[in-house]
Design an enzyme around this catalytic site. Structure first.
Site, PDB file in Angstrom:
ATOM      1  N   CYS A 284      -4.224  -1.479  -2.255  1.00  0.00           N
ATOM      2  CA  CYS A 284      -4.362  -0.041  -2.441  1.00  0.00           C
ATOM      3  C   CYS A 284      -5.192   0.154  -3.707  1.00  0.00           C
ATOM      4  CB  CYS A 284      -2.969   0.559  -2.612  1.00  0.00           C
ATOM      5  SG  CYS A 284      -2.960   2.306  -3.049  1.00  0.00           S
TER       6      CYS A 284
ATOM      7  N   ASP B 219       0.860  -1.194   0.000  1.00  0.00           N
ATOM      8  CA  ASP B 219       0.000   0.000   0.000  1.00  0.00           C
ATOM      9  C   ASP B 219       0.891   1.237   0.000  1.00  0.00           C
ATOM     10  OD1 ASP B 219      -2.516   1.460   0.217  1.00  0.00           O
ATOM     11  OD2 ASP B 219      -1.901   1.959   2.241  1.00  0.00           O
ATOM     12  N   SER B 220       0.309   2.369  -0.351  1.00  0.00           N
ATOM     13  CA  SER B 220       1.064   3.625  -0.305  1.00  0.00           C
ATOM     14  C   SER B 220       1.503   3.932   1.128  1.00  0.00           C
ATOM     15  CB  SER B 220       0.185   4.760  -0.817  1.00  0.00           C
ATOM     16  OG  SER B 220      -0.959   4.873  -0.009  1.00  0.00           O
TER      17      SER B 220
ATOM     18  N   GLU C 291      -3.560   9.148   7.842  1.00  0.00           N
ATOM     19  CA  GLU C 291      -2.092   8.998   7.944  1.00  0.00           C
ATOM     20  C   GLU C 291      -1.535   9.829   9.110  1.00  0.00           C
ATOM     21  OE1 GLU C 291       0.595   7.491   5.643  1.00  0.00           O
ATOM     22  OE2 GLU C 291      -1.056   6.132   5.240  1.00  0.00           O
TER      23      GLU C 291
ATOM     24  N   HIS D  76      -7.582   2.960   3.441  1.00  0.00           N
ATOM     25  CA  HIS D  76      -7.422   3.791   4.639  1.00  0.00           C
ATOM     26  C   HIS D  76      -8.762   4.076   5.330  1.00  0.00           C
ATOM     27  CE1 HIS D  76      -3.445   4.712   3.052  1.00  0.00           C
ATOM     28  NE2 HIS D  76      -3.170   5.433   4.122  1.00  0.00           N
TER      29      HIS D  76
ATOM     30  N   CYS E 252     -11.095   2.651  -0.558  1.00  0.00           N
ATOM     31  CA  CYS E 252      -9.737   3.075  -0.208  1.00  0.00           C
ATOM     32  C   CYS E 252      -9.428   2.356   1.090  1.00  0.00           C
ATOM     33  CB  CYS E 252      -9.669   4.584  -0.009  1.00  0.00           C
ATOM     34  SG  CYS E 252      -8.082   5.124   0.679  1.00  0.00           S
TER      35      CYS E 252
HETATM   36  N1  DGL Z   1      -4.940   3.278   0.633  1.00  0.00           N
HETATM   37  C1  DGL Z   1      -4.904   3.667  -0.712  1.00  0.00           C
HETATM   38  C2  DGL Z   1      -6.152   3.303  -1.494  1.00  0.00           C
HETATM   39  O1  DGL Z   1      -6.753   2.345  -1.200  1.00  0.00           O
HETATM   40  C3  DGL Z   1      -4.402   4.986  -1.126  1.00  0.00           C
HETATM   41  C4  DGL Z   1      -4.249   6.096  -0.264  1.00  0.00           C
HETATM   42  C5  DGL Z   1      -3.371   7.160  -0.860  1.00  0.00           C
HETATM   43  O2  DGL Z   1      -2.169   6.961  -0.823  1.00  0.00           O
HETATM   44  O3  DGL Z   1      -3.915   8.167  -1.339  1.00  0.00           O
HETATM   45  O4  DGL Z   1      -6.534   3.944  -2.423  1.00  0.00           O
END
Ligand code: DGL
Length: 276
Positions: free
Chosen positions: A75, A12-13, A160, A196, A194
């Site tokens: 991600c 993931d990012s 984050e 997150h 997402c």
């Molecule tokens: N967690 C990631 C996603 O599912 C990306 C979050 C990001 O780096 O913007 O899209």
């Protein structure tokens, strides 16, 4: 991690993919997992197609070099912006035996079954929403389902930076939920597209009407991987099964370990690596 281990790579990012890893582990605890967060360059959601592709390819190569036969892009942004290129263009020249899977297709495959009204909402990053990947994938499986999308660019930074459970986050959560619901009053299923966003779930639920359901991806992706491995014994036999968990980050290991606990629910010990 043992020298000959062949873990499942999870990328993931940043921290969001840990919400997926948690579910993968529950469904398939026997496998080894190596998690990589590109924290130094997160968020990806507002970056260009080319940049997300370049960063994601670097991450996949690194995980392959660590011995991962299979990499899950946990991600949505990377899945939307890089997966197809990697699968079609890069993988055949790198190692035809290795595989990279994403999170969008498994979610799209079941999404249409979870709506009664035929109207679903997608909450994602700018990159995921503007790629229209969910609309395109859902169209293949459920041509009669209507998809409404909303990009929530502030949500990943809130998560984050550990601000997701503070009252300041309410404004941004309500704003995007209102925008999404404003597109269609008859929506009955919302997908957190997402990885997150599950950390904002309690707040999201405050602003949606009763009866409307919100789905996270972790368990959906885990179930899909279970089926994938059932269908692919050749991949199953390549994966090592010592139940080990390793973590790597492109930023400071100490801060990764602190913040990762919030997502993962357990303490972790990571190492810092560089992606080139
Ligand atoms: N967690 C990631 C996603 O599912 C990306 C979050 C990001 O780096 O913007 O899209």
């Amino acid at each position: 991690m043992e020298q000959n281990s062949a873990p499942i790579g999870v990328f993931d990012s940043g921290y969001g993919g840990l919400t997926v890893l948690k579910e993968l582990e529950k469904a398939l605890p026997q496998y080894d997992y190596l998690y990589l967060g590109d924290n130094a360059r997160a968020p990806y959601g507002t970056r260009s197609f080319d940049t997300v592709y370049e960063y994601t390819l670097q991450a996949v190569k690194w995980l392959f070099n660590q011995g991962c036969p299979l990499v899950i892009l946990a991600c949505n942004t990377a899945s939307a912006r890089a997966l197809r290129n990697i699968q079609q263009k890069d993988l055949p020249g790198m190692d035809a035996e290795k595989r990279v899977l994403g999170v969008i297709r498994p979610t799209a495959e079941i999404a249409g079954k979870l709506t009664k009204t035929g109207n679903i909402g997608i909450l994602g990053t700018q990159g995921t929403v503007s790629s229209h990947s969910y609309m395109l994938e859902l169209q293949k499986f459920y041509p009669n389902v209507n998809v409404y999308q909303e990009a929530c660019p502030m949500w990943v930074p809130l998560v984050e930076n550990n601000e997701h459970d503070k009252t300041g986050a309410n404004y941004f959560v309500k704003q995007h939920i209102d925008n999404l619901l404003g597109q269609c009053p008859d929506m009955d299923a919302i997908f957190l597209a997402c990885t997150h966003y599950p950390l904002l779930l309690d707040k999201i639920k405050q602003y949606i009407p009763e009866g409307m359901r919100v789905f996270e991806q972790g368990s959906i992706v885990a179930e899909s991987l279970v089926h994938y491995l059932e269908r692919h014994p050749e991949m199953r036999s390549r994966l090592s099964t010592a139940s080990s968990r390793s973590f790597a980050t492109t930023d400071q290991a100490a801060s990764f370990d602190r913040q990762a606990t919030v997502f993962y629910g357990k303490s972790v010990s990571s190492r810092r690596i560089e992606l080139l």
